[in-house]
Write a protein that holds these residues in place. Structure first.
Motif, PDB file in Angstrom:
ATOM      1  N   ARG A  95       0.821  -1.211   0.000  1.00  0.00           N
ATOM      2  CA  ARG A  95       0.000   0.000   0.000  1.00  0.00           C
ATOM      3  C   ARG A  95       0.856   1.263   0.000  1.00  0.00           C
ATOM      4  N   VAL A  96       2.150   1.093   0.134  1.00  0.00           N
ATOM      5  CA  VAL A  96       3.098   2.202   0.158  1.00  0.00           C
ATOM      6  C   VAL A  96       4.175   1.914  -0.880  1.00  0.00           C
ATOM      7  N   PHE A  97       4.562   2.956  -1.619  1.00  0.00           N
ATOM      8  CA  PHE A  97       5.446   2.730  -2.752  1.00  0.00           C
ATOM      9  C   PHE A  97       6.859   2.327  -2.358  1.00  0.00           C
ATOM     10  N   THR A  98       7.444   2.947  -1.359  1.00  0.00           N
ATOM     11  CA  THR A  98       8.863   2.704  -1.062  1.00  0.00           C
ATOM     12  C   THR A  98       9.168   1.229  -0.813  1.00  0.00           C
ATOM     13  N   PRO A  99       8.423   0.512   0.035  1.00  0.00           N
ATOM     14  CA  PRO A  99       8.713  -0.921   0.180  1.00  0.00           C
ATOM     15  C   PRO A  99       8.419  -1.710  -1.101  1.00  0.00           C
ATOM     16  N   PHE A 100       7.438  -1.279  -1.869  1.00  0.00           N
ATOM     17  CA  PHE A 100       7.163  -1.903  -3.173  1.00  0.00           C
ATOM     18  C   PHE A 100       8.386  -1.757  -4.072  1.00  0.00           C
ATOM     19  N   TYR A 101       8.935  -0.561  -4.111  1.00  0.00           N
ATOM     20  CA  TYR A 101      10.117  -0.270  -4.925  1.00  0.00           C
ATOM     21  C   TYR A 101      11.310  -1.109  -4.467  1.00  0.00           C
ATOM     22  N   LYS A 102      11.517  -1.193  -3.172  1.00  0.00           N
ATOM     23  CA  LYS A 102      12.636  -1.970  -2.636  1.00  0.00           C
ATOM     24  C   LYS A 102      12.473  -3.455  -2.959  1.00  0.00           C
ATOM     25  N   CYS A 103      11.229  -3.929  -2.956  1.00  0.00           N
ATOM     26  CA  CYS A 103      10.953  -5.317  -3.330  1.00  0.00           C
ATOM     27  C   CYS A 103      11.391  -5.575  -4.770  1.00  0.00           C
ATOM     28  N   TYR A 104      11.089  -4.634  -5.660  1.00  0.00           N
ATOM     29  CA  TYR A 104      11.496  -4.773  -7.062  1.00  0.00           C
ATOM     30  C   TYR A 104      13.015  -4.810  -7.191  1.00  0.00           C
TER      31      TYR A 104
ATOM     32  N   ALA B   1      15.872  -2.760 -21.367  1.00  0.00           N
ATOM     33  CA  ALA B   1      16.887  -3.434 -22.179  1.00  0.00           C
ATOM     34  C   ALA B   1      17.717  -2.429 -22.967  1.00  0.00           C
ATOM     35  N   GLU B   2      17.064  -1.365 -23.448  1.00  0.00           N
ATOM     36  CA  GLU B   2      17.790  -0.328 -24.185  1.00  0.00           C
ATOM     37  C   GLU B   2      18.724   0.449 -23.258  1.00  0.00           C
ATOM     38  N   LEU B   3      18.277   0.696 -22.025  1.00  0.00           N
ATOM     39  CA  LEU B   3      19.159   1.313 -21.039  1.00  0.00           C
ATOM     40  C   LEU B   3      20.405   0.463 -20.828  1.00  0.00           C
ATOM     41  N   ASP B   4      20.215  -0.842 -20.694  1.00  0.00           N
ATOM     42  CA  ASP B   4      21.343  -1.750 -20.499  1.00  0.00           C
ATOM     43  C   ASP B   4      22.244  -1.785 -21.728  1.00  0.00           C
ATOM     44  N   ARG B   5      21.650  -1.812 -22.903  1.00  0.00           N
ATOM     45  CA  ARG B   5      22.424  -1.880 -24.139  1.00  0.00           C
ATOM     46  C   ARG B   5      23.342  -0.675 -24.281  1.00  0.00           C
ATOM     47  N   GLN B   6      22.861   0.484 -23.818  1.00  0.00           N
ATOM     48  CA  GLN B   6      23.658   1.699 -23.899  1.00  0.00           C
ATOM     49  C   GLN B   6      24.474   1.977 -22.631  1.00  0.00           C
ATOM     50  N   GLY B   7      24.440   1.030 -21.673  1.00  0.00           N
ATOM     51  CA  GLY B   7      25.209   1.195 -20.449  1.00  0.00           C
ATOM     52  C   GLY B   7      24.717   2.331 -19.573  1.00  0.00           C
ATOM     53  N   LEU B   8      23.387   2.532 -19.533  1.00  0.00           N
ATOM     54  CA  LEU B   8      22.813   3.675 -18.830  1.00  0.00           C
ATOM     55  C   LEU B   8      21.988   3.273 -17.609  1.00  0.00           C
ATOM     56  N   ARG B   9      22.085   2.022 -17.182  1.00  0.00           N
ATOM     57  CA  ARG B   9      21.243   1.553 -16.076  1.00  0.00           C
ATOM     58  C   ARG B   9      21.477   2.392 -14.811  1.00  0.00           C
ATOM     59  N   ARG B  10      22.717   2.625 -14.439  1.00  0.00           N
ATOM     60  CA  ARG B  10      22.969   3.382 -13.208  1.00  0.00           C
ATOM     61  C   ARG B  10      22.540   4.838 -13.375  1.00  0.00           C
ATOM     62  N   GLN B  11      22.854   5.438 -14.507  1.00  0.00           N
ATOM     63  CA  GLN B  11      22.461   6.819 -14.750  1.00  0.00           C
ATOM     64  C   GLN B  11      20.945   6.970 -14.768  1.00  0.00           C
ATOM     65  N   GLY B  12      20.254   5.902 -15.125  1.00  0.00           N
ATOM     66  CA  GLY B  12      18.807   5.955 -15.258  1.00  0.00           C
ATOM     67  C   GLY B  12      18.030   5.515 -14.028  1.00  0.00           C
ATOM     68  N   GLU B  13      18.665   5.476 -12.859  1.00  0.00           N
ATOM     69  CA  GLU B  13      17.983   4.972 -11.658  1.00  0.00           C
ATOM     70  C   GLU B  13      16.720   5.763 -11.337  1.00  0.00           C
ATOM     71  N   GLY B  14      16.770   7.075 -11.452  1.00  0.00           N
ATOM     72  CA  GLY B  14      15.590   7.889 -11.162  1.00  0.00           C
ATOM     73  C   GLY B  14      14.468   7.623 -12.143  1.00  0.00           C
ATOM     74  N   PHE B  15      14.821   7.439 -13.397  1.00  0.00           N
ATOM     75  CA  PHE B  15      13.828   7.125 -14.422  1.00  0.00           C
ATOM     76  C   PHE B  15      13.230   5.732 -14.185  1.00  0.00           C
ATOM     77  N   ILE B  16      14.064   4.775 -13.824  1.00  0.00           N
ATOM     78  CA  ILE B  16      13.584   3.417 -13.546  1.00  0.00           C
ATOM     79  C   ILE B  16      12.608   3.430 -12.378  1.00  0.00           C
ATOM     80  N   ARG B  17      12.869   4.269 -11.399  1.00  0.00           N
ATOM     81  CA  ARG B  17      11.948   4.393 -10.259  1.00  0.00           C
ATOM     82  C   ARG B  17      10.559   4.788 -10.741  1.00  0.00           C
ATOM     83  N   GLU B  18      10.493   5.692 -11.726  1.00  0.00           N
ATOM     84  CA  GLU B  18       9.197   6.106 -12.263  1.00  0.00           C
ATOM     85  C   GLU B  18       8.516   4.968 -13.021  1.00  0.00           C
ATOM     86  N   LEU B  19       9.284   4.129 -13.682  1.00  0.00           N
ATOM     87  CA  LEU B  19       8.704   2.972 -14.363  1.00  0.00           C
ATOM     88  C   LEU B  19       8.133   1.981 -13.345  1.00  0.00           C
ATOM     89  N   ILE B  20       8.806   1.854 -12.214  1.00  0.00           N
ATOM     90  CA  ILE B  20       8.297   0.968 -11.161  1.00  0.00           C
ATOM     91  C   ILE B  20       7.066   1.592 -10.499  1.00  0.00           C
TER      92      ILE B  20
END
Length: 474
Positions: A145-154, A254-273
Motif C-alpha cells: 500500500r506504500v510505494f517505497t517498500p514496493f520499490y525496494k521489493c522490485y 533493455a535499451e538502457l542496459d544496451r547503452q550502459g545507462l542503467r545506473r544513470q537511469g535509476e531515477g527514471f527506472i523508479r518512475e517505471l516501477i
C-alpha cells in the motif's frame, strides 16, 4: 492438427517484445491479427485517447501489411465479436496480452470459461508490466500500500528481463475475412480541436522508439533536475506510448542496459516501477477507480462549484501556473508531471472539489490517460489514496511557480497575456502595480482574471475539513 490462431491486439499495439505474438509464431500455422473497438466498459477511452488510438492503429496496420499480414478491425461487444470471428475462421485458439482494468479482467475471466466450453484455447501473456501484480506482496502476503517498500521489493527480487525481437515476416490473412476501416471507428474529433496534438506527438511503435532514443540521448543525464522544470522537456514523454503498448517497459530497460545507462537511469527506472505500483493498486483494489482507497473519505463532504470547475478546466483561475498547465493540457493532450500535482492539489484541496471530477477531465483530455495511474495519482494528491502522502500536504501554486518556473518561461509560453510582465510579478500578477499592468498590456480583471479563490483561506478551510475527517476533531 493445424492451428488457426486469433492474435488479439489490445493495449499492446506493437510487434517488438510482444509475448502473445511470439507465442503465436511458435504455435500457429495461421495467425489472424485483430483489434476490437469496444466502448461498452466503464471508462471507455476519452477524446484525446481516441485520437491517439486512431493513429496508433494506423501505424500498426501499416507495419503488419509490410510483413505480409493484415489487421482485422471490428467494433462492438468484444466477447460477441470475438465469437463471430471464431465462427467465421474456424480458429481454435486466441492469444493476447493481459490488461489490468477491472472491467477487462472480469471480461477475460468470462471469456476463458466460455471458450474453454467450446474447446478453444485462450492464452494470456504478460507483456505490459515488469511483473504481474499478484506476484508482488509483502512478508505478510498482502499487497503493498506504500510505494517505497514496493520499490525496494522490485530492486531486491528483480523481474524477467527477456525481450523478443520483431518478426521479419508474418503469415498472410485471407481476404475472405472482412474488416472495418479504422476511419469507420470515428475516433477522430468532428470539431478540429486536435491540431496541437499533431505538432507534439507521433503515435505508433516507430514514434515510441524515436522518443525513447531522443530522451536517452538528450535528457536522461539531467533527469533528476530537469524533470521538475516545466519549461524544459526533461521528462521521457513515453507515457502515452506505454499506455497503448507501443513499446514495452522491459524493452526500455533493455535499451538502457544496451547503452550502459542503467545506473544513470535509476531515477527514471523508479518512475517505471511507480507505473507498476499503480497497476498493482488497481489490480488489488479495483474500487479505487470510483471510490476512495481510504474508507474514511467515503462520505467526505466535497464542495460543488461549477464556476470553479469550469475556470480550472479552461485555464482561467487567475493563478498563472495552474492556467498554464490546463492550457498546455488542452493544446497538447499532455501536462508536465510537476504541474499535474499542482493543478490537482488546487482543485481538490483549495477548491475542495471531488477528485473524480479532476480524474474525469484528465481522462478525456490526456493522450496518456491510464486508468491505473489516473486513479491512483488523483487520490494520492487528494489525500484519500495509497502511499504515505500526508493529507495535510497542499501545494501552493505561487511558491511552486516561483521555485520551478523562476523566469516564468512556462507561464509565458502558455499564458501569453502575461508574457510582458516582469519576473517579479508574473507569479502573482494581481499584486503588480497598476502602471506595471498597463505597461505589460495586461490589466488584471480585464485581460487576465483575478484569482478565483484566496489561497490562505481556502487552505485553512481544507485543513480543517480534512482534520475533522481524519482525526474526528475540529
Amino acid at each position: 492438427m493445424s492451428l488457426t490462431l486469433i492474435l488479439w491486439f489490445r493495449q499492446d499495439l506493437r510487434l517488438h517484445d510482444n509475448p502473445a505474438l511470439q507465442a503465436a509464431l511458435a504455435d500457429a500455422d495461421r495467425i489472424i491479427p485483430i483489434y476490437i473497438h469496444d466502448d461498452s466498459p466503464a471508462w471507455a477511452p476519452g477524446a484525446a485517447s481516441r485520437w491517439w488510438l486512431h493513429h496508433s492503429l494506423t501505424a500498426l496496420a501499416e507495419k503488419l501489411k509490410q510483413l505480409g499480414s493484415r489487421l482485422i478491425i471490428r467494433s462492438g461487444d468484444s466477447t460477441q465479436v470475438l465469437q463471430q470471428i471464431i465462427d467465421e475462421t474456424g480458429a481454435n485458439a486466441v492469444y493476447c496480452n493481459r490488461i489490468y482494468e477491472p472491467a477487462q479482467l472480469k471480461r477475460d475471466k468470462q471469456l476463458h470459461r466460455q471458450l474453454k466450453d467450446h474447446d478453444i484455447t485462450f492464452s494470456i501473456y504478460q507483456g505490459n508490466l515488469l511483473r504481474e501484480p499478484d506476484t508482488v506482496r509483502n512478508q505478510s502476503g498482502q499487497p503493498y500500500r506504500v510505494f517505497t517498500p514496493f520499490y525496494k521489493c522490485y530492486l531486491r527480487e528483480g523481474w524477467d528481463n527477456l525481450t523478443y525481437n520483431s518478426p521479419r515476416q508474418l503469415p498472410g490473412v485471407t481476404t475472405r475475412i472482412k474488416s472495418e476501416k479504422i476511419a469507420d471507428l470515428a475516433l477522430l474529433p468532428t470539431i478540429e480541436w486536435d491540431s496541437g496534438l499533431y505538432n507534439h506527438w507521433q503515435p505508433g511503435e516507430a514514434g515510441a522508439w524515436k522518443q525513447l532514443r531522443r530522451f536517452l540521448r538528450n535528457d536522461l543525464a539531467d533527469y533528476h533536475q530537469a524533470r521538475d522544470i516545466p519549461s524544459l522537456q526533461g521528462t521521457s514523454r513515453l507515457s502515452p506510448h506505454l499506455h497503448f503498448g507501443e513499446i514495452s517497459v522491459r524493452a526500455i530497460l533493455a535499451e538502457l542496459d544496451r547503452q550502459g545507462l542503467r545506473r544513470q537511469g535509476e531515477g527514471f527506472i523508479r518512475e517505471l516501477i511507480w507505473r507498476d505500483f499503480a497497476h498493482s493498486v488497481l489490480f488489488h483494489f479495483p474500487h479505487t477507480t470510483d471510490k476512495p482507497f481510504d474508507e474514511r473519505f467515503n462520505n467526505f463532504k466535497w464542495k460543488q462549484s461549477k464556476k470553479l470547475l469550469q475556470a480550472w478546466q479552461q485555464g482561467r483561475t487567475g493563478y498563472p501556473i495552474i492556467d498554464a498547465g490546463m492550457r498546455e493540457l488542452w493544446h497538447t493532450g499532455y501536462m508536465h508531471n510537476r504541474v499535474r500535482m499542482i493543478v490537482a492539489s488546487f482543485l481538490t484541496k483549495n477548491g475542495m472539489q471531488h477528485w473524480k471530477q479532476g480524474a474525469e477531465w484528465f481522462w478525456d483530455t490526456l493522450v496518456d490517460a491510464d486508468l491505473a495511474a489516473n486513479s491512483m495519482n488523483w487520490q494520492w494528491v487528494a489525500g484519500c489514496g495509497v502511499d504515505a502522502a500526508p493529507w495535510f500536504r497542499i501545494f501552493n501554486p505561487v511558491t511552486q511557480s516561483q521555485r520551478f518556473d523562476k523566469q516564468g518561461l512556462y507561464i509565458r509560453q502558455w499564458v501569453p497575456e502575461l508574457a510582458s510582465l516582469p519576473n517579479k510579478h508574473i507569479h502573482e500578477p494581481w499584486k503588480a502595480p497598476e502602471e506595471v499592468q498597463k505597461e505589460a498590456g495586461c490589466i488584471i480583471g480585464k485581460n487576465y482574471p483575478e484569482p478565483i479563490l484566496e489561497l490562505k483561506a481556502s487552505r485553512e478551510a481544507a485543513l480543517a475539513a480534512y482534520k475533522q475527517r481524519i482525526t474526528g476533531k475540529s
